[in-house]
Design an enzyme around this catalytic site. Structure first.
Site, PDB file in Angstrom:
ATOM      1  CE  LYS A  42      -3.890  -2.294   2.100  1.00 44.70           C
ATOM      2  NZ  LYS A  42      -4.839  -2.377   3.216  1.00 44.70           N
ATOM      3  CB  CYS A  83     -14.205  -2.277   8.716  1.00 37.39           C
ATOM      4  SG  CYS A  83     -14.794  -3.580   9.818  1.00 37.39           S
ATOM      5  CB  CYS A 109     -16.364  -8.607   5.984  1.00 35.39           C
ATOM      6  SG  CYS A 109     -14.644  -9.109   6.190  1.00 35.39           S
ATOM      7  CB  CYS A 137     -11.844  -9.333  12.240  1.00 36.17           C
ATOM      8  SG  CYS A 137     -10.867  -8.904  10.791  1.00 36.17           S
ATOM      9  CB  CYS A 148     -10.550  -2.828   7.076  1.00 37.44           C
ATOM     10  SG  CYS A 148     -10.031  -4.479   6.567  1.00 37.44           S
TER      11      CYS A 148
HETATM   12 FE1  SRM Z   1      -9.169  -4.509   4.450  1.00 36.14          FE
HETATM   13  C1  SRM Z   1      -9.272  -7.856   4.094  1.00 36.14           C
HETATM   14  C2  SRM Z   1     -12.371  -4.241   3.580  1.00 36.14           C
HETATM   15  C3  SRM Z   1      -8.759  -1.166   4.092  1.00 36.14           C
HETATM   16  C4  SRM Z   1      -6.271  -4.683   6.265  1.00 36.14           C
HETATM   17  N1  SRM Z   1     -10.565  -5.822   3.859  1.00 36.14           N
HETATM   18  C5  SRM Z   1     -10.392  -7.169   3.735  1.00 36.14           C
HETATM   19  C6  SRM Z   1     -11.627  -7.818   3.074  1.00 36.14           C
HETATM   20  C7  SRM Z   1     -11.416  -7.814   1.599  1.00 36.14           C
HETATM   21  C8  SRM Z   1     -12.027  -9.190   3.621  1.00 36.14           C
HETATM   22  C9  SRM Z   1     -11.495 -10.398   2.922  1.00 36.14           C
HETATM   23  O1  SRM Z   1     -10.286 -10.518   2.689  1.00 36.14           O
HETATM   24  O2  SRM Z   1     -12.309 -11.294   2.658  1.00 36.14           O
HETATM   25  C10 SRM Z   1     -12.702  -6.765   3.496  1.00 36.14           C
HETATM   26  C11 SRM Z   1     -13.942  -6.677   2.606  1.00 36.14           C
HETATM   27  C12 SRM Z   1     -15.165  -6.365   3.444  1.00 36.14           C
HETATM   28  C13 SRM Z   1     -16.353  -6.002   2.672  1.00 36.14           C
HETATM   29  O3  SRM Z   1     -17.357  -6.743   2.766  1.00 36.14           O
HETATM   30  O4  SRM Z   1     -16.358  -4.999   1.983  1.00 36.14           O
HETATM   31  C14 SRM Z   1     -11.859  -5.516   3.627  1.00 36.14           C
HETATM   32  N2  SRM Z   1     -10.319  -3.012   3.802  1.00 36.14           N
HETATM   33  C15 SRM Z   1     -11.649  -3.089   3.579  1.00 36.14           C
HETATM   34  C16 SRM Z   1     -12.252  -1.712   3.381  1.00 36.14           C
HETATM   35  C17 SRM Z   1     -13.414  -1.680   2.411  1.00 36.14           C
HETATM   36  C18 SRM Z   1     -12.648  -1.197   4.771  1.00 36.14           C
HETATM   37  C19 SRM Z   1     -13.359   0.113   4.858  1.00 36.14           C
HETATM   38  O5  SRM Z   1     -13.929   0.333   5.929  1.00 36.14           O
HETATM   39  O6  SRM Z   1     -13.353   0.924   3.958  1.00 36.14           O
HETATM   40  C20 SRM Z   1     -10.995  -0.947   2.920  1.00 36.14           C
HETATM   41  C21 SRM Z   1     -10.754  -1.005   1.443  1.00 36.14           C
HETATM   42  C22 SRM Z   1      -9.616  -0.116   1.054  1.00 36.14           C
HETATM   43  C23 SRM Z   1      -9.385  -0.002  -0.432  1.00 36.14           C
HETATM   44  O7  SRM Z   1     -10.126   0.718  -1.091  1.00 36.14           O
HETATM   45  O8  SRM Z   1      -8.411  -0.585  -0.923  1.00 36.14           O
HETATM   46  C24 SRM Z   1      -9.917  -1.749   3.639  1.00 36.14           C
HETATM   47  N3  SRM Z   1      -7.730  -3.171   4.992  1.00 36.14           N
HETATM   48  C25 SRM Z   1      -7.815  -1.821   4.873  1.00 36.14           C
HETATM   49  C26 SRM Z   1      -6.824  -1.182   5.681  1.00 36.14           C
HETATM   50  C27 SRM Z   1      -6.635   0.314   5.859  1.00 36.14           C
HETATM   51  C28 SRM Z   1      -5.743   0.915   4.822  1.00 36.14           C
HETATM   52  O9  SRM Z   1      -5.269   0.238   3.922  1.00 36.14           O
HETATM   53  O10 SRM Z   1      -5.492   2.113   4.927  1.00 36.14           O
HETATM   54  C29 SRM Z   1      -6.110  -2.197   6.314  1.00 36.14           C
HETATM   55  C30 SRM Z   1      -4.991  -2.006   7.368  1.00 36.14           C
HETATM   56  C31 SRM Z   1      -3.715  -1.544   6.765  1.00 36.14           C
HETATM   57  C32 SRM Z   1      -2.887  -2.698   6.304  1.00 36.14           C
HETATM   58  O11 SRM Z   1      -3.084  -3.155   5.190  1.00 36.14           O
HETATM   59  O12 SRM Z   1      -2.063  -3.168   7.100  1.00 36.14           O
HETATM   60  C33 SRM Z   1      -6.687  -3.442   5.866  1.00 36.14           C
HETATM   61  N4  SRM Z   1      -7.954  -6.009   5.031  1.00 36.14           N
HETATM   62  C34 SRM Z   1      -6.840  -5.876   5.811  1.00 36.14           C
HETATM   63  C35 SRM Z   1      -6.323  -7.180   6.117  1.00 36.14           C
HETATM   64  C36 SRM Z   1      -5.073  -7.491   6.980  1.00 36.14           C
HETATM   65  C37 SRM Z   1      -3.845  -7.504   6.147  1.00 36.14           C
HETATM   66  C38 SRM Z   1      -2.638  -7.953   6.932  1.00 36.14           C
HETATM   67  O13 SRM Z   1      -1.575  -7.409   6.725  1.00 36.14           O
HETATM   68  O14 SRM Z   1      -2.742  -8.866   7.729  1.00 36.14           O
HETATM   69  C39 SRM Z   1      -7.202  -8.109   5.495  1.00 36.14           C
HETATM   70  C40 SRM Z   1      -7.101  -9.640   5.530  1.00 36.14           C
HETATM   71  C41 SRM Z   1      -6.337 -10.173   4.385  1.00 36.14           C
HETATM   72  O15 SRM Z   1      -5.815  -9.461   3.543  1.00 36.14           O
HETATM   73  O16 SRM Z   1      -6.228 -11.393   4.360  1.00 36.14           O
HETATM   74  C42 SRM Z   1      -8.216  -7.335   4.829  1.00 36.14           C
HETATM   75 FE1  SF4 Z   2     -13.661  -7.533   7.460  1.00 32.46          FE
HETATM   76 FE2  SF4 Z   2     -11.995  -7.446   9.485  1.00 32.46          FE
HETATM   77 FE3  SF4 Z   2     -11.630  -5.803   7.450  1.00 32.46          FE
HETATM   78 FE4  SF4 Z   2     -13.656  -5.417   9.063  1.00 32.46          FE
HETATM   79  S1  SF4 Z   2     -11.482  -5.319   9.645  1.00 32.46           S
HETATM   80  S2  SF4 Z   2     -13.767  -5.412   6.824  1.00 32.46           S
HETATM   81  S3  SF4 Z   2     -14.232  -7.460   9.634  1.00 32.46           S
HETATM   82  S4  SF4 Z   2     -11.464  -7.981   7.356  1.00 32.46           S
END
Ligand code: SRM
Ligand code: SF4
Length: 567
Positions: free
Chosen positions: A211, A430, A436, A475, A479
């Site tokens: 990212k 989130c 999710c 979780c 996110c």
């Molecule tokens: Fe995220 C996985 C939603 C920003 C860390 N994230 C997911 C998934 C795709 C679930 C999945 O893998 O099955 C979620 C979809 C839920 C849904 O129903 O929409 C999801 N992430 C989101 C969003 C939509 C949350 C929001 O409230 O807006 C954000 C989409 C951003 C985008 O447009 O690209 C989103 N995710 C983030 C962020 C914040 C950021 O990037 O600024 C993080 C934390 C920063 C980071 O990456 O360390 C984040 N998402 C994760 C993780 C943990 C990754 C890790 O390093 O362990 C997962 C799990 C995974 O990737 O397996 C995940």
């Molecule tokens: Fe799903 Fe966890 Fe990301 Fe929320 S924080 S959208 S529960 S993966």
């Protein structure tokens, strides 16, 4: 590795990328088969690189699994032209769940698309000259940049730089275009496809997601230090001279797995605008070559930084790019989050910051934001800017249209003054349930009710209208970036949350775990004593997160992630 150690096994994701580096899988064939409602497991991994997640409606699991898809856009800097917004709005009405979700990385997500509507949605997005390539998957994701319309030329230059880096880090596979635009399976007999290896990513792409974000101090509206790669604009004598570069931020962790933790990025040096693309590619290839491909929970760049150290990283990068980074320059971040209401752009036109609860653009009861936005977009053609705090900005509005736009919004129950509540405006959640698959607890649907209870509590302890940054996730993946909040809630099980306290206004510090596994009814009783103390003991103007850091954590210790950024 010593001679007796056997190499650790690569993850399954590594072998499927190695086998099909075009990322085409059998997506097109499954898409054409109307008899099936979902993709096979391996294809769901490839689909992510195309910006698509296979999900199911978890509210309906008791009566059987209903497969639905989430599509995420790639929108560098969150800039959406009005024509594209109109297409997105139509697509969400016809094919999704009639909402558009602004993400915490300045993109849009469509939820609830059934398989036979996936093709039309993807085609529609591409016809609107937007795309979803690399919005997910083991690649560089949507590049963030400050969303507020240019108050001066600097913001425009930074946005251009963010776009250039986004383009430079895009994967080159032709599968995306072939499947979603031309509507055919990629011809694997064609030698260019048969032998395809991505020139930057190689055959197996990155070990995990990557990212990138750009920020212009003093605003840290992109939460820069949570990114693998970050650029802090350095402005000297009113000129953008270059950027301080940050590496190794990330928030994801897993409950009960101490080897995973949130980490704040390190500032590693200064680069000029001309060097941006090269250093970005360089950092990405260090992740590509040193990230852990044997454990996806340990595969982010932050672990490479933590384990090998900043000096090693800088040296490795400089060897790859062939020049030395300059010493980092002075900078300071004061505030994360957005501004709301009307403001004037440098060119005299206006922009309007609108609060969107948890980023969900919808019509519900008397609040009809979705309908109002569509009217405004059709009539006044504003540019839409999505913010990293899940809000939006209508930009490039003629001063003469201000009154009528304000009244159209008001007729739809959307105020321009006093939007939301103080706490609501500084909050994020989130999506979590029901879409999710990783959610352990509610988030988007639960936070508004909890905020009302916290507001009541604040009123009762003499802190009415005190701004506290509150973020919730269903979780520990983080996110909505809860580990940077003054109060962060992280889902542990249905109705149970961890409570983290102590982030700061400039989003340069991780918070720490205060209470684990708190049941819903006990959240307020856990918060009451700390908020009462804060109200009594705080110094003049001291924010809640800073008081926690100064007082509470001196007494309690507290667990958390790694690092505190200089600012
Ligand atoms: Fe995220 C996985 C939603 C920003 C860390 N994230 C997911 C998934 C795709 C679930 C999945 O893998 O099955 C979620 C979809 C839920 C849904 O129903 O929409 C999801 N992430 C989101 C969003 C939509 C949350 C929001 O409230 O807006 C954000 C989409 C951003 C985008 O447009 O690209 C989103 N995710 C983030 C962020 C914040 C950021 O990037 O600024 C993080 C934390 C920063 C980071 O990456 O360390 C984040 N998402 C994760 C993780 C943990 C990754 C890790 O390093 O362990 C997962 C799990 C995974 O990737 O397996 C995940
Ligand atoms: Fe799903 Fe966890 Fe990301 Fe929320 S924080 S959208 S529960 S993966």
């Amino acid at each position: 590795m010593n001679k007796t150690e056997s190499p650790r096994k690569l993850t399954h994701n590594e072998s499927i990328k190695e086998a099909i580096p075009t990322l085409a899988g059998s997506i097109a064939a499954t898409l054409a088969d109307a008899a099936v409602d979902r993709f096979c497991e391996d294809d769901t991994q490839f689909l992510k690189f195309h910006g698509i997640y296979q999900q199911d409606d978890r509210d309906k699991r008791k009566v059987g699994k209903e497969y639905i898809f989430m599509v995420r856009g790639r929108i560098p800097g969150g800039v959406v032209p009005p024509q594209a917004y109109a297409v997105f709005d139509d697509l969400s009405n016809r094919n999704g769940n009639n909402t558009l979700r602004i993400t915490s990385r300045q993109s849009f997500q469509f939820h609830g698309i059934v398989k036979n509507r996936l093709g039309p949605v993807m085609k529609g997005i591409n016809d609107a000259l937007m795309d979803t390539l690399a919005a997910c998957g083991d690649v560089n994701r949507n590049v963030m940049a400050p969303p507020a319309p240019a108050m001066n030329g600097i913001a425009l230059e930074v946005r251009d730089d963010a776009r250039s880096v986004s383009a430079a880090l895009l994967p080159k596979t032709r599968a995306y275009h072939s499947i979603w635009v031309e509507g055919v399976q990629l011809d694997l007999e064609d030698p260019t496809n048969k032998e395809f290896v991505d020139p930057l990513y190689g055959k197996t792409y990155l070990p995990r997601k990557f990212k990138t974000a750009f920020a212009i101090p003093p605003s840290n509206d992109v939460d820069l230090f949570t990114n693998d790669l970050g650029f802090i604009a350095i402005v000297e004598n009113a000129l953008l001279t270059g950027y301080n570069m940050t590496v190794g931020g990330g928030l994801g962790r897993s409950h009960g797995n101490e080897a995973t933790y949130p980490r704040i990025a390190d500032v590693i040096g200064f680069v000029t605008r001309e060097q941006l693309t090269e250093v970005s590619r360089g950092v990405l290839t260090v992740h590509r070559d040193f990230g852990d491909r044997t454990d996806r929970k340990h595969a982010r760049l932050k672990y490479v930084l933590e384990e090998r150290g900043v000096d090693w990283f800088r040296g490795e990068l400089e060897t790859r790019i062939g020049f030395k980074l300059g010493p980092a320059r002075q900078f300071g971040f004061k505030r994360q989050g957005d501004e709301f209401g009307w403001a004037t752009q440098a060119d005299g036109r206006l922009y309007l910051g609108l609060f969107v609860e948890s980023g969900r653009i919808k019509d519900q009861n008397g609040y009809r934001l979705k309908s109002a936005l569509r009217i405004l977009v059709d009539r006044y053609q504003p540019e839409i800017r999505l913010t990293p705090s899940q809000n939006l900005i209508l930009a490039n509005i003629e001063a003469g249209d201000r009154t009528v736009i304000t009244s159209i919004l008001s007729e739809h129950g959307v105020p321009v003054e006093n939007q939301g509540t103080v706490l609501g405006r500084a909050s994020m959640a989130c999506p979590a349930m029901p879409t999710c698959g990783l959610a352990l607890a509610e988030s988007e649907r639960y936070l508004p009710g909890l905020l009302s209870r916290i507001e009541e509590l604040l009123g009762g302890v003499g802190l009415k209208d005190e701004e506290i940054i509150v973020r919730m996730t269903g979780c520990p993946n983080g996110c909505a970036r809860p580990y940077m909040a003054e109060i962060g809630f992280v889902g542990k099980a249905p109705g149970r949350y961890q409570i983290y306290l102590g982030g700061n206004e400039g989003s340069t510090r991780l918070n720490r775990l205060y209470r684990d596994n708190v049941k819903d009814p006990e959240i307020i009783s856990e918060l009451r004593p700390v908020l009462e103390r804060y109200s009594r003991e705080r110094l003049s103007g001291e924010r809640f997160g800073d008081w926690c850091e100064r007082t509470l954590w001196k007494e309690e210790g507290g667990g958390g992630g790694k690092g505190k950024a200089e600012s």
